[in-house]
Design a protein around this motif. Structure first.
Motif, PDB file in Angstrom:
ATOM      1  N   GLU A 156     -11.309  15.283  -5.344  1.00 16.65           N
ATOM      2  CA  GLU A 156      -9.906  15.008  -5.706  1.00 16.65           C
ATOM      3  C   GLU A 156      -9.708  13.548  -6.114  1.00 16.65           C
ATOM      4  O   GLU A 156      -8.878  13.245  -6.972  1.00 16.65           O
ATOM      5  N   HIS A 157     -10.501  12.635  -5.519  1.00 16.72           N
ATOM      6  CA  HIS A 157     -10.436  11.230  -5.930  1.00 16.72           C
ATOM      7  C   HIS A 157     -10.989  11.066  -7.343  1.00 16.72           C
ATOM      8  O   HIS A 157     -10.448  10.287  -8.141  1.00 16.72           O
ATOM      9  N   CYS A 158     -12.068  11.790  -7.648  1.00 18.58           N
ATOM     10  CA  CYS A 158     -12.670  11.696  -8.980  1.00 18.58           C
ATOM     11  C   CYS A 158     -11.671  12.126 -10.046  1.00 18.58           C
ATOM     12  O   CYS A 158     -11.532  11.472 -11.091  1.00 18.58           O
ATOM     13  N   LYS A 159     -10.979  13.202  -9.781  1.00 16.11           N
ATOM     14  CA  LYS A 159      -9.988  13.701 -10.749  1.00 16.11           C
ATOM     15  C   LYS A 159      -8.876  12.667 -10.927  1.00 16.11           C
ATOM     16  O   LYS A 159      -8.465  12.376 -12.055  1.00 16.11           O
ATOM     17  N   GLU A 160      -8.406  12.109  -9.818  1.00 15.47           N
ATOM     18  CA  GLU A 160      -7.342  11.107  -9.882  1.00 15.47           C
ATOM     19  C   GLU A 160      -7.804   9.858 -10.625  1.00 15.47           C
ATOM     20  O   GLU A 160      -7.062   9.277 -11.418  1.00 15.47           O
ATOM     21  N   ILE A 161      -9.043   9.433 -10.399  1.00 15.90           N
ATOM     22  CA  ILE A 161      -9.593   8.261 -11.084  1.00 15.90           C
ATOM     23  C   ILE A 161      -9.604   8.494 -12.591  1.00 15.90           C
ATOM     24  O   ILE A 161      -9.200   7.622 -13.374  1.00 15.90           O
ATOM     25  N   CYS A 162     -10.055   9.675 -13.013  1.00 14.95           N
ATOM     26  CA  CYS A 162     -10.092   9.980 -14.444  1.00 14.95           C
ATOM     27  C   CYS A 162      -8.683   9.948 -15.045  1.00 14.95           C
ATOM     28  O   CYS A 162      -8.481   9.416 -16.146  1.00 14.95           O
ATOM     29  N   LEU A 163      -7.728  10.492 -14.323  1.00 16.04           N
ATOM     30  CA  LEU A 163      -6.345  10.473 -14.814  1.00 16.04           C
ATOM     31  C   LEU A 163      -5.824   9.041 -14.930  1.00 16.04           C
ATOM     32  O   LEU A 163      -5.181   8.678 -15.930  1.00 16.04           O
ATOM     33  N   GLN A 164      -6.113   8.215 -13.932  1.00 16.62           N
ATOM     34  CA  GLN A 164      -5.635   6.834 -13.950  1.00 16.62           C
ATOM     35  C   GLN A 164      -6.294   6.020 -15.059  1.00 16.62           C
ATOM     36  O   GLN A 164      -5.631   5.217 -15.723  1.00 16.62           O
ATOM     37  N   ILE A 165      -7.587   6.233 -15.261  1.00 13.68           N
ATOM     38  CA  ILE A 165      -8.273   5.527 -16.353  1.00 13.68           C
ATOM     39  C   ILE A 165      -7.658   5.939 -17.684  1.00 13.68           C
ATOM     40  O   ILE A 165      -7.386   5.103 -18.552  1.00 13.68           O
ATOM     41  N   GLY A 166      -7.428   7.241 -17.841  1.00 12.21           N
ATOM     42  CA  GLY A 166      -6.806   7.738 -19.070  1.00 12.21           C
ATOM     43  C   GLY A 166      -5.438   7.127 -19.308  1.00 12.21           C
ATOM     44  O   GLY A 166      -5.096   6.757 -20.442  1.00 12.21           O
ATOM     45  N   GLN A 167      -4.649   7.003 -18.252  1.00  9.64           N
ATOM     46  CA  GLN A 167      -3.318   6.396 -18.383  1.00  9.64           C
ATOM     47  C   GLN A 167      -3.422   4.928 -18.780  1.00  9.64           C
ATOM     48  O   GLN A 167      -2.701   4.464 -19.671  1.00  9.64           O
ATOM     49  N   LEU A 168      -4.313   4.205 -18.100  1.00  9.00           N
ATOM     50  CA  LEU A 168      -4.476   2.786 -18.436  1.00  9.00           C
ATOM     51  C   LEU A 168      -4.972   2.625 -19.876  1.00  9.00           C
ATOM     52  O   LEU A 168      -4.486   1.755 -20.615  1.00  9.00           O
TER      53      LEU A 168
END
Length: 170
Positions: A114-126
């Motif tokens: 779940e952290h990996c998925k969140e990290i990918c989403l945050q990188i995409g947003q940034l």
């Protein structure tokens, strides 16, 4: 309390598989355990009482002093049991350990899925906000207290997070 069938199935399957790895059969063990319980049933009450008072040596001694003195035969039975328990455990644990598979090896994962998925989403947003990819990855590495390379590997595996979310929609 009612346990769901899915949870029951999972618990039983995991137990069966764990014992199979040791070369054992759950149902055979349960039958043998029943025989052992029957054999030792008369000692359950006294052992339970001792167990409940085994907080420390003083408490256990005080409890044992309140009970009746065991007969010489009972004393010899208890002492024999106490003396053989370590050997019984050692032999059982060694046999079980020999039949277990080796550990999977490698370093344990630092990030949960779940952290990996969140990290990918945050990188995409940034990245969508104009932050350079490497800078976004550095920020997330600091935020999650892991190395930059760990975040880069998570980012490289982002396709599986997209495919999982697509499957969930179907």
């Amino acid at each position: 309390m009612i346990v769901q069938k899915q949870i029951c199935d999972q618990l039983i399957s995991e137990t069966e598989q764990s014992l199979q790895r040791m070369g054992l059969d759950l149902y055979e063990i349960m039958q043998r355990a029943l025989a052992a319980v029957e054999k030792w049933k008369r000692y359950y009450g006294p052992f339970q009482e001792v167990w409940n008072h085994a907080i420390n040596r003083e408490e256990l001694t005080a409890f044992l002093l309140t009970g009746p003195d065991p007969s010489p035969e009972e004393m010899e039975t208890v002492l024999t049991l106490i003396r053989t328990v370590p050997y019984l455990l050692r032999r059982s644990l060694q046999d079980a350990a020999k039949s277990l598979p080796p550990p999977p090896g490698g370093r344990p994962r630092e990030l949960r899925p779940e952290h990996c998925k969140e990290i990918c989403l945050q990188i995409g947003q940034l990245y969508g906000q104009g932050v350079e990819l490497r800078d976004a990855q550095k920020r997330l590495a600091q935020r999650y207290h892991v190395g930059l390379r760990t975040i880069q590997r998570v980012w490289q595996g982002r396709a599986k997070w997209n495919s999982n979310s697509d499957k969930e929609k179907i």
